[in-house]
Design an enzyme around this catalytic site. Sequence first.
Site, mmCIF file in Angstrom:
data_model
loop_
_atom_site.group_PDB
_atom_site.id
_atom_site.type_symbol
_atom_site.label_atom_id
_atom_site.label_comp_id
_atom_site.label_asym_id
_atom_site.label_seq_id
_atom_site.Cartn_x
_atom_site.Cartn_y
_atom_site.Cartn_z
ATOM 1 N N ASP A 1 32.597 -30.129 30.904
ATOM 2 C CA ASP A 1 32.573 -30.566 32.309
ATOM 3 C C ASP A 1 33.142 -29.426 33.160
ATOM 4 O O ASP A 1 33.671 -28.448 32.636
ATOM 5 C CB ASP A 1 33.406 -31.845 32.499
ATOM 6 C CG ASP A 1 32.916 -32.691 33.681
ATOM 7 O OD1 ASP A 1 32.401 -33.801 33.468
ATOM 8 O OD2 ASP A 1 33.040 -32.222 34.843
ATOM 9 N N TYR B 1 17.684 -36.325 45.132
ATOM 10 C CA TYR B 1 18.212 -36.931 43.895
ATOM 11 C C TYR B 1 17.073 -37.507 43.046
ATOM 12 O O TYR B 1 16.955 -37.208 41.852
ATOM 13 C CB TYR B 1 19.238 -38.017 44.251
ATOM 14 C CG TYR B 1 19.839 -38.704 43.043
ATOM 15 C CD1 TYR B 1 20.812 -38.074 42.271
ATOM 16 C CD2 TYR B 1 19.435 -39.990 42.671
ATOM 17 C CE1 TYR B 1 21.364 -38.711 41.158
ATOM 18 C CE2 TYR B 1 19.975 -40.627 41.569
ATOM 19 C CZ TYR B 1 20.948 -39.989 40.814
ATOM 20 O OH TYR B 1 21.489 -40.620 39.718
ATOM 21 N N LYS C 1 15.472 -36.523 39.175
ATOM 22 C CA LYS C 1 15.346 -37.482 38.073
ATOM 23 C C LYS C 1 13.888 -37.609 37.619
ATOM 24 O O LYS C 1 13.609 -37.731 36.428
ATOM 25 C CB LYS C 1 15.932 -38.834 38.479
ATOM 26 C CG LYS C 1 17.424 -38.768 38.797
ATOM 27 C CD LYS C 1 18.225 -38.225 37.620
ATOM 28 C CE LYS C 1 19.714 -38.206 37.875
ATOM 29 N NZ LYS C 1 20.502 -37.698 36.755
#
Length: 263
Positions: free
Chosen positions: A33, A155, A159
Amino acid sequence: MPRTYVIAGTASGIAAATARTLRERGETVIGIDIHDADIVADLSTKQGRLDAADQAIEMAGGKVDAAIACAGLAHPIAKTVSVNYFGMTEWLEALAPTLAKSEAPRAAAISSMASLMPNDKALVEAMCVDDDEAKALARAQELVDIGGGMEQLIYGSTKRAISRWVRRQCVKDQWAGNCIPLNAVGPGIVRTPMTADMIATEEARAGLDAQVPMPCNYYLEPEQVGYLLIWLASIENTHTTGQTIYIDGGSDAVLRGENIWGD
Ligand code: NAD
């Protein structure tokens, strides 16, 4: 014999829950991360992705059985393209040759119900057809500059692109040729820091529920998405590949209806 899983996005939400479940089951997990992880790396940059993969391989002693790409941003900004699409695809590709050495290699990425929502075709194709990050970033910035809600397409476009990438890549030599099932999951609304504000008030929930109706069991806990990712990345999954599996309380069935085969 524990399997070794490398997971991106483990400081929070779905990836954190997935890592926790796997560790509770005795598996080995290496978390990545931008903060608070075994390997701290910025997956929005090419160098960060490659370093993250290299460090994970080194930390794993050269043996990685599964990779789960689960970092992401929901902000309507250009950088979302770099994390949600290139941060996942380039990172998985960097891990693929090492995965291929496992006896039961698996890879999974995170898409979303948003893959079925309106998107920007030029942006989607800059990602999953042209594989051109500079072009995709420029188109995303154009959408931000146009404004008026166009930036909200970013966004969903990331996806849609990741779901298309999974279908496109899964049958190629790098994946199918090395017996590596490659899939995505498409969650509905999951209770994580990413959605905390979106579901904080009754009014906000009503708006969201109209967009993403979840008649079966309503919102998800992050662990519940983790169980599906874990199955896709497990030795039990031998032939499911190229899929985006919607884990959405029925949203897909409500919104797209019964006949999705186009005939
Ligand atoms: P989250 O915000 O809790 O976790 C996302 C993680 O990604 C964070 O730990 C963050 O630090 C990390 N990350 C962001 N940018 C990074 C970067 N540049 N480099 C490395 N790590 C970075 O969110 P979440 O809900 O767990 O979301 C995880 C994924 O699931 C995202 O891709 C999101 O789009 C997707 N998703 C979430 C939902 C939902 O309802 N929460 C629904 C569908 C899909």
